[in-house]
Design a protein around this motif. Structure first.
Motif, mmCIF file in Angstrom:
data_model
loop_
_atom_site.group_PDB
_atom_site.id
_atom_site.type_symbol
_atom_site.label_atom_id
_atom_site.label_comp_id
_atom_site.label_asym_id
_atom_site.label_seq_id
_atom_site.Cartn_x
_atom_site.Cartn_y
_atom_site.Cartn_z
ATOM 1 N N LEU A 129 11.259 2.710 -1.629
ATOM 2 C CA LEU A 129 11.326 3.732 -0.458
ATOM 3 C C LEU A 129 11.650 5.368 -0.674
ATOM 4 C CD1 LEU A 129 13.732 1.743 1.638
ATOM 5 C CD2 LEU A 129 11.500 2.413 2.314
ATOM 6 N N LEU A 130 12.351 5.616 -2.205
ATOM 7 C CA LEU A 130 12.486 6.571 -2.612
ATOM 8 C C LEU A 130 11.044 7.303 -3.036
ATOM 9 C CD1 LEU A 130 15.663 6.470 -4.793
ATOM 10 C CD2 LEU A 130 15.418 7.718 -2.837
ATOM 11 N N ALA B 134 9.236 10.704 -1.632
ATOM 12 C CA ALA B 134 8.711 11.643 -2.322
ATOM 13 C C ALA B 134 7.112 11.796 -1.934
ATOM 14 C CB ALA B 134 8.795 11.271 -3.760
ATOM 15 N N ASP B 135 6.558 10.838 -1.754
ATOM 16 C CA ASP B 135 5.225 11.069 -1.351
ATOM 17 C C ASP B 135 5.153 11.734 -0.167
ATOM 18 O OD1 ASP B 135 4.199 9.743 -3.615
ATOM 19 O OD2 ASP B 135 3.997 7.678 -2.681
ATOM 20 N N LEU B 136 5.960 11.392 1.073
ATOM 21 C CA LEU B 136 5.782 12.085 2.409
ATOM 22 C C LEU B 136 6.244 13.513 2.335
ATOM 23 C CD1 LEU B 136 7.238 9.063 4.352
ATOM 24 C CD2 LEU B 136 5.007 9.953 4.653
ATOM 25 N N ASN C 227 -0.012 15.605 -0.184
ATOM 26 C CA ASN C 227 -0.689 14.099 -0.329
ATOM 27 C C ASN C 227 -1.109 13.889 1.156
ATOM 28 O OD1 ASN C 227 -0.590 11.498 -0.114
ATOM 29 N ND2 ASN C 227 1.039 10.998 -1.596
ATOM 30 N N GLY C 228 -2.175 13.610 1.261
ATOM 31 C CA GLY C 228 -3.013 13.504 2.666
ATOM 32 C C GLY C 228 -3.090 12.122 2.969
ATOM 33 N N ALA C 229 -2.538 11.012 2.109
ATOM 34 C CA ALA C 229 -2.544 9.641 2.374
ATOM 35 C C ALA C 229 -1.773 9.282 3.744
ATOM 36 C CB ALA C 229 -1.916 8.903 1.302
ATOM 37 N N SER C 230 -2.273 8.336 4.530
ATOM 38 C CA SER C 230 -1.663 8.134 5.712
ATOM 39 C C SER C 230 -0.409 7.292 5.578
ATOM 40 C CB SER C 230 -2.516 7.088 6.603
ATOM 41 O OG SER C 230 -2.919 5.869 6.016
ATOM 42 N N ILE C 231 0.474 7.154 6.461
ATOM 43 C CA ILE C 231 1.710 6.386 6.171
ATOM 44 C C ILE C 231 1.457 4.754 5.863
ATOM 45 C CG2 ILE C 231 3.902 5.478 7.648
ATOM 46 C CD1 ILE C 231 3.952 8.174 8.774
ATOM 47 N N ASN C 232 0.442 4.428 6.559
ATOM 48 C CA ASN C 232 0.026 3.060 6.386
ATOM 49 C C ASN C 232 -0.596 2.790 4.865
ATOM 50 O OD1 ASN C 232 -0.755 0.384 7.717
ATOM 51 N ND2 ASN C 232 -2.737 0.887 6.787
ATOM 52 N N VAL C 233 -1.245 3.801 4.352
ATOM 53 C CA VAL C 233 -1.686 3.725 3.012
ATOM 54 C C VAL C 233 -0.567 3.780 2.036
ATOM 55 C CG1 VAL C 233 -2.942 4.917 1.193
ATOM 56 C CG2 VAL C 233 -3.989 4.440 3.409
ATOM 57 N N ILE C 234 0.472 4.702 2.366
ATOM 58 C CA ILE C 234 1.505 4.773 1.331
ATOM 59 C C ILE C 234 2.255 3.440 1.402
ATOM 60 C CG2 ILE C 234 3.558 5.966 1.096
ATOM 61 C CD1 ILE C 234 2.470 8.492 2.332
ATOM 62 N N PRO D 170 9.464 8.283 8.993
ATOM 63 C CA PRO D 170 8.366 8.717 7.888
ATOM 64 C C PRO D 170 7.749 10.220 8.538
ATOM 65 C CG PRO D 170 8.233 6.489 7.858
ATOM 66 C CD PRO D 170 9.307 6.754 8.932
ATOM 67 N N ARG D 171 7.578 9.942 9.841
ATOM 68 C CA ARG D 171 6.779 11.192 10.347
ATOM 69 C C ARG D 171 7.761 12.135 10.324
ATOM 70 N NH1 ARG D 171 4.665 6.808 13.376
ATOM 71 N NH2 ARG D 171 2.235 6.655 13.611
ATOM 72 N N ASP D 172 9.018 12.161 10.365
ATOM 73 C CA ASP D 172 9.884 13.279 10.363
ATOM 74 C C ASP D 172 9.859 13.934 9.071
ATOM 75 O OD1 ASP D 172 10.675 12.771 12.808
ATOM 76 O OD2 ASP D 172 12.389 11.322 12.417
ATOM 77 N N VAL D 173 9.809 13.246 7.917
ATOM 78 C CA VAL D 173 9.748 13.627 6.669
ATOM 79 C C VAL D 173 8.316 14.573 6.404
ATOM 80 C CG1 VAL D 173 9.991 13.044 4.148
ATOM 81 C CG2 VAL D 173 11.504 11.752 5.828
ATOM 82 N N ARG D 174 7.410 13.730 6.751
ATOM 83 C CA ARG D 174 6.084 14.667 6.629
ATOM 84 C C ARG D 174 6.158 15.939 7.517
ATOM 85 N NH1 ARG D 174 1.174 11.375 5.816
ATOM 86 N NH2 ARG D 174 1.629 11.656 3.542
#
Length: 337
Positions: A259-260, A264-266, A271-278, A302-306
């Motif tokens: 999760l950490l 970081a990825d988000l 980083n344009g990867a979707s949440i599903n891909v991550i 996750p959307r809040d962090v992005r």
């Protein structure tokens, strides 16, 4: 804590080796390996009240501390060195030095020493005799010997952990840190039940760090579990579970690290990867299970962090405390403690 840094990287090639010799003047005489043309090297030194640590990156060389140097510059600190390549030479009095890569060894600056190695990076823990006098019998007996035992290698990991931790330490931590280093060195160079008991917290800290590093390198591997960890880090299942009991167990800790990484990825706006891909890359069943676990862990979706990352709201600067005087040589660093 702000380290003292020295580098030859920005100097003209013809001046690099002379500058490096000047940095080590009074501590070692340094000889250039045959065939070397330049000498791009760097040294980072952390100086505390009672000990020091350096990180050196340099081409192949031979470092020597001979009788003349001992008389003119009588520094007699012990040095526990962790090198990235094999070290050969001598420790004085006919003692041969032959240490494999990634194995720590003890040397005394109060004795003659010849250390020859190829291009590598190495950590050196400097322990003054006055501050660590109770270690004298153990460290003198271990002079020029490879600490090639499980506890010796654990001491090498601990020295690496010290380097990574310095940036987070406050002045008030220093007395406790000195005692922790003393206990760890005692336990790993001259193990006994009493010494191991005293150093238990430091040993566990180092073992946790070794496990954490392996986990972080393998977060995207769905086969990462307790059995794999036991095999890779040389630890029994009972030891592993005890180590992570307060974290809710090994599986819970692995999920926490995943999760950490997801956080970081988000937080990375590039980083344009979707949440599903991550989520899939971090071995979660789907985006929904990842989002639930993420919200439970951080109190955020996750959307809040992005969205925050896209708005540039994740940057945080830590204030640093500067020193008024900067040593110009390693010897000046050593004379500070």
């Amino acid at each position: 804590m702000i380290p003292v840094r020295f580098t030859t990287n920005d100097l003209p090639i013809r001046e690099q080796f002379d500058a490096w010799q000047g940095w080590f003047e009074g501590v070692f005489n340094v000889a250039l390996a045959e065939g070397e043309t330049g000498f791009a090297a760097s040294s980072v030194v952390w100086t505390l009240d009672e000990f020091g640590l350096s990180h050196v990156k340099a081409p192949a060389l031979t470092a020597m501390r001979d009788t003349a140097l001992l008389r003119s510059n009588p520094i007699d600190h012990w040095v526990i060195t962790l090198g990235g390549s094999r070290t050969i030479g001598s420790g004085g009095a006919g003692v041969t030095l032959d240490v494999p890569a990634s194995v720590p060894y003890v040397a005394s600056l109060g004795r003659e020493l010849v250390s020859q190695r190829s291009h590598d990076e190495r950590l050196q823990l400097y322990l003054p005799r006055d501050s660590f006098r109770e270690l004298a019998p153990l460290l003198d007996a271990a002079q020029a010997q490879a600490l090639d035992t499980p506890l010796g290698r654990l001491l090498g990991d601990y020295i690496g952990l010290l380097e990574r931790s310095f940036v987070e330490l406050a002045p008030a931590d220093m007395p406790r840190l000195t005692n922790a280093v003393r206990a760890m060195v005692l336990a790993c160079t001259g193990p006994s039940s009493d010494r191991l008991d005293v150093a238990t917290s430091q040993i566990n800290l180092t073992r946790r760090e070794r496990v954490r590093q392996f986990i972080d390198r393998n977060l995207r591997d769905p086969g990462l579990d307790a059995t794999r960890l036991c095999s890779e880090v040389g630890m029994s299942r009972t030891q592993l579970y005890r180590l992570f009991h307060d974290d809710g167990g090994v599986a819970r800790y692995i999920r926490h690290r995943r999760l950490l990484r997801g956080y970081a990825d988000l937080s990375d706006a590039s980083n344009g990867a979707s949440i599903n891909v991550i989520a899939d890359a971090l071995c979660f069943e789907d985006a929904s299970s990842f989002s639930r676990a993420f919200k439970q862990e951080f109190g955020l979706n996750p959307r809040d962090v992005r969205a925050a990352a896209a708005a540039g709201l994740t940057l945080r600067i830590r204030p640093e405390e500067l020193r008024s005087e900067t040593p110009s040589t390693l010897r000046e660093c050593l004379l500070r403690f």
